[in-house]
Design a protein around this motif. Structure first.
Motif, PDB file in Angstrom:
ATOM      1  N   ARG A 118      40.323  36.591  55.817  1.00  0.00           N
ATOM      2  CA  ARG A 118      40.943  35.781  54.597  1.00  0.00           C
ATOM      3  C   ARG A 118      39.933  35.335  53.644  1.00  0.00           C
ATOM      4  O   ARG A 118      39.972  35.392  52.652  1.00  0.00           O
ATOM      5  CB  ARG A 118      41.380  34.269  55.330  1.00  0.00           C
ATOM      6  N   ARG A 119      38.535  35.350  54.317  1.00  0.00           N
ATOM      7  CA  ARG A 119      37.431  35.157  53.359  1.00  0.00           C
ATOM      8  C   ARG A 119      37.396  36.368  52.322  1.00  0.00           C
ATOM      9  O   ARG A 119      36.875  36.318  51.215  1.00  0.00           O
ATOM     10  CB  ARG A 119      36.020  34.982  54.028  1.00  0.00           C
ATOM     11  N   LEU A 120      37.342  37.422  52.702  1.00  0.00           N
ATOM     12  CA  LEU A 120      37.497  38.868  51.930  1.00  0.00           C
ATOM     13  C   LEU A 120      38.218  38.750  50.785  1.00  0.00           C
ATOM     14  O   LEU A 120      37.987  38.951  49.694  1.00  0.00           O
ATOM     15  CB  LEU A 120      37.497  40.134  52.780  1.00  0.00           C
ATOM     16  N   VAL A 121      39.579  38.247  51.250  1.00  0.00           N
ATOM     17  CA  VAL A 121      40.710  38.607  50.451  1.00  0.00           C
ATOM     18  C   VAL A 121      40.351  37.231  49.172  1.00  0.00           C
ATOM     19  O   VAL A 121      40.623  37.503  48.130  1.00  0.00           O
ATOM     20  CB  VAL A 121      42.169  38.162  50.897  1.00  0.00           C
ATOM     21  N   GLU A 122      39.826  36.230  49.641  1.00  0.00           N
ATOM     22  CA  GLU A 122      39.609  35.134  48.657  1.00  0.00           C
ATOM     23  C   GLU A 122      38.481  35.553  47.775  1.00  0.00           C
ATOM     24  O   GLU A 122      38.620  35.084  46.657  1.00  0.00           O
ATOM     25  CB  GLU A 122      39.282  33.887  49.450  1.00  0.00           C
ATOM     26  N   ASP A 123      37.540  36.308  48.316  1.00  0.00           N
ATOM     27  CA  ASP A 123      36.315  36.675  47.378  1.00  0.00           C
ATOM     28  C   ASP A 123      36.832  37.799  46.218  1.00  0.00           C
ATOM     29  O   ASP A 123      36.419  37.465  45.087  1.00  0.00           O
ATOM     30  CB  ASP A 123      35.336  37.249  48.274  1.00  0.00           C
ATOM     31  N   LEU A 124      37.604  38.511  46.925  1.00  0.00           N
ATOM     32  CA  LEU A 124      38.381  39.686  45.965  1.00  0.00           C
ATOM     33  C   LEU A 124      39.345  39.100  45.024  1.00  0.00           C
ATOM     34  O   LEU A 124      38.988  39.514  43.746  1.00  0.00           O
ATOM     35  CB  LEU A 124      38.901  40.647  46.717  1.00  0.00           C
ATOM     36  N   LEU A 125      40.179  38.358  45.357  1.00  0.00           N
ATOM     37  CA  LEU A 125      41.059  37.701  44.550  1.00  0.00           C
ATOM     38  C   LEU A 125      40.581  36.551  43.295  1.00  0.00           C
ATOM     39  O   LEU A 125      40.778  36.457  42.247  1.00  0.00           O
ATOM     40  CB  LEU A 125      42.368  37.187  45.231  1.00  0.00           C
ATOM     41  N   GLY A 126      39.649  35.902  43.679  1.00  0.00           N
ATOM     42  CA  GLY A 126      38.925  34.782  43.268  1.00  0.00           C
ATOM     43  C   GLY A 126      37.750  35.173  42.464  1.00  0.00           C
ATOM     44  O   GLY A 126      36.893  34.681  41.612  1.00  0.00           O
ATOM     45  N   GLY A 127      37.214  36.465  42.764  1.00  0.00           N
ATOM     46  CA  GLY A 127      35.815  36.777  42.002  1.00  0.00           C
ATOM     47  C   GLY A 127      36.191  37.527  40.675  1.00  0.00           C
ATOM     48  O   GLY A 127      37.280  37.520  39.983  1.00  0.00           O
ATOM     49  N   SER A 128      35.038  37.906  40.090  1.00  0.00           N
ATOM     50  CA  SER A 128      34.851  38.481  38.818  1.00  0.00           C
ATOM     51  C   SER A 128      35.074  39.877  38.846  1.00  0.00           C
ATOM     52  O   SER A 128      35.448  40.439  37.800  1.00  0.00           O
ATOM     53  CB  SER A 128      33.513  38.273  38.057  1.00  0.00           C
ATOM     54  N   ALA A 129      35.234  40.396  39.625  1.00  0.00           N
ATOM     55  CA  ALA A 129      35.598  42.002  40.031  1.00  0.00           C
ATOM     56  C   ALA A 129      36.880  42.328  39.523  1.00  0.00           C
ATOM     57  O   ALA A 129      37.826  41.421  39.903  1.00  0.00           O
ATOM     58  CB  ALA A 129      35.182  42.598  41.355  1.00  0.00           C
ATOM     59  N   THR A 130      37.158  43.493  39.198  1.00  0.00           N
ATOM     60  CA  THR A 130      38.491  43.908  38.566  1.00  0.00           C
ATOM     61  C   THR A 130      38.823  44.945  39.941  1.00  0.00           C
ATOM     62  O   THR A 130      38.170  45.709  40.156  1.00  0.00           O
ATOM     63  CB  THR A 130      38.421  44.644  37.415  1.00  0.00           C
ATOM     64  N   LEU A 131      40.313  44.484  40.344  1.00  0.00           N
ATOM     65  CA  LEU A 131      40.736  45.076  41.333  1.00  0.00           C
ATOM     66  C   LEU A 131      41.764  45.946  40.550  1.00  0.00           C
ATOM     67  O   LEU A 131      42.431  45.873  39.955  1.00  0.00           O
ATOM     68  CB  LEU A 131      41.613  44.111  42.348  1.00  0.00           C
ATOM     69  N   LEU A 132      41.621  47.470  41.330  1.00  0.00           N
ATOM     70  CA  LEU A 132      42.622  48.475  40.745  1.00  0.00           C
ATOM     71  C   LEU A 132      43.872  47.967  41.077  1.00  0.00           C
ATOM     72  O   LEU A 132      44.070  47.435  42.193  1.00  0.00           O
ATOM     73  CB  LEU A 132      42.421  49.941  41.277  1.00  0.00           C
ATOM     74  N   PRO A 133      45.020  48.265  40.290  1.00  0.00           N
ATOM     75  CA  PRO A 133      46.404  47.798  40.657  1.00  0.00           C
ATOM     76  C   PRO A 133      46.762  48.243  42.085  1.00  0.00           C
ATOM     77  O   PRO A 133      47.464  47.235  42.795  1.00  0.00           O
ATOM     78  CB  PRO A 133      47.252  48.472  39.738  1.00  0.00           C
ATOM     79  N   ALA A 134      46.565  49.257  42.519  1.00  0.00           N
ATOM     80  CA  ALA A 134      46.910  49.792  43.996  1.00  0.00           C
ATOM     81  C   ALA A 134      46.151  48.946  45.014  1.00  0.00           C
ATOM     82  O   ALA A 134      46.865  48.425  45.839  1.00  0.00           O
ATOM     83  CB  ALA A 134      46.541  51.264  44.315  1.00  0.00           C
ATOM     84  N   VAL A 135      44.963  48.374  45.016  1.00  0.00           N
ATOM     85  CA  VAL A 135      44.247  47.672  45.609  1.00  0.00           C
ATOM     86  C   VAL A 135      44.987  46.076  45.691  1.00  0.00           C
ATOM     87  O   VAL A 135      45.085  45.610  46.816  1.00  0.00           O
ATOM     88  CB  VAL A 135      42.670  47.474  45.401  1.00  0.00           C
ATOM     89  N   ARG A 136      45.114  45.720  44.392  1.00  0.00           N
ATOM     90  CA  ARG A 136      45.760  44.536  44.372  1.00  0.00           C
ATOM     91  C   ARG A 136      47.097  44.342  44.899  1.00  0.00           C
ATOM     92  O   ARG A 136      47.419  43.387  45.668  1.00  0.00           O
ATOM     93  CB  ARG A 136      45.630  43.902  42.726  1.00  0.00           C
ATOM     94  N   GLU A 137      47.868  45.179  44.634  1.00  0.00           N
ATOM     95  CA  GLU A 137      49.057  45.447  45.341  1.00  0.00           C
ATOM     96  C   GLU A 137      49.227  45.339  46.630  1.00  0.00           C
ATOM     97  O   GLU A 137      49.885  44.769  47.522  1.00  0.00           O
ATOM     98  CB  GLU A 137      50.035  46.615  44.735  1.00  0.00           C
ATOM     99  N   ALA A 138      48.238  46.147  47.458  1.00  0.00           N
ATOM    100  CA  ALA A 138      48.294  46.342  48.806  1.00  0.00           C
ATOM    101  C   ALA A 138      47.896  44.929  49.319  1.00  0.00           C
ATOM    102  O   ALA A 138      48.476  44.504  50.387  1.00  0.00           O
ATOM    103  CB  ALA A 138      47.256  47.373  49.052  1.00  0.00           C
ATOM    104  N   ILE A 139      46.978  44.279  49.023  1.00  0.00           N
ATOM    105  CA  ILE A 139      46.594  42.967  49.242  1.00  0.00           C
ATOM    106  C   ILE A 139      47.600  41.894  49.338  1.00  0.00           C
ATOM    107  O   ILE A 139      47.830  41.170  50.192  1.00  0.00           O
ATOM    108  CB  ILE A 139      45.252  42.550  48.450  1.00  0.00           C
ATOM    109  N   CYS A 140      48.396  42.014  48.022  1.00  0.00           N
ATOM    110  CA  CYS A 140      49.465  40.950  47.942  1.00  0.00           C
ATOM    111  C   CYS A 140      50.749  41.265  48.657  1.00  0.00           C
ATOM    112  O   CYS A 140      51.226  40.273  49.582  1.00  0.00           O
ATOM    113  CB  CYS A 140      49.984  40.910  46.678  1.00  0.00           C
ATOM    114  N   ARG A 141      50.762  42.517  49.073  1.00  0.00           N
ATOM    115  CA  ARG A 141      52.103  43.139  50.040  1.00  0.00           C
ATOM    116  C   ARG A 141      51.724  42.872  51.346  1.00  0.00           C
ATOM    117  O   ARG A 141      52.585  42.815  52.078  1.00  0.00           O
ATOM    118  CB  ARG A 141      52.665  44.337  49.155  1.00  0.00           C
ATOM    119  N   LYS A 142      50.607  43.402  51.699  1.00  0.00           N
ATOM    120  CA  LYS A 142      50.158  43.643  53.138  1.00  0.00           C
ATOM    121  C   LYS A 142      49.618  42.604  53.621  1.00  0.00           C
ATOM    122  O   LYS A 142      49.670  42.314  54.841  1.00  0.00           O
ATOM    123  CB  LYS A 142      49.537  44.783  53.313  1.00  0.00           C
TER     124      LYS A 142
END
Length: 81
Positions: A49-73
């Protein structure tokens, strides 16, 4: 010149592995998420959960496949009942 942090499937996998999740090399973001939620304990869910919060709330750009996988899975698996 501006450098943006970019999180691709390999970076995402490496982050999961560094947290102790067993993710095969060359796993897609979706496969990595599926492996991460298998047998998810309370403690591992908190770390994830902390990793997801850091990734989604941080300044880094997630590639669409990564963002979609996080959101869906990952997000559905991490929702508190």
């Amino acid at each position: 010149m501006m450098h943006a942090d970019l999180i691709d499937q390999d970076d995402f996998r490496d982050r999961l592995v560094s947290l102790g999740f067993e993710i095969p090399m060359n796993a897609s973001a979706e496969q990595a998420c599926e492996r991460a939620v298998m047998g998810l304990s309370h403690e591992r869910a908190q770390v994830l959960r902390r990793l997801v919060e850091d990734l989604l709330g941080g300044s880094a750009t997630l590639l669409p496949a990564v963002r979609e996988a996080i959101c869906r899975k990952l997000l559905p698996a991490l929702v508190k009942p």
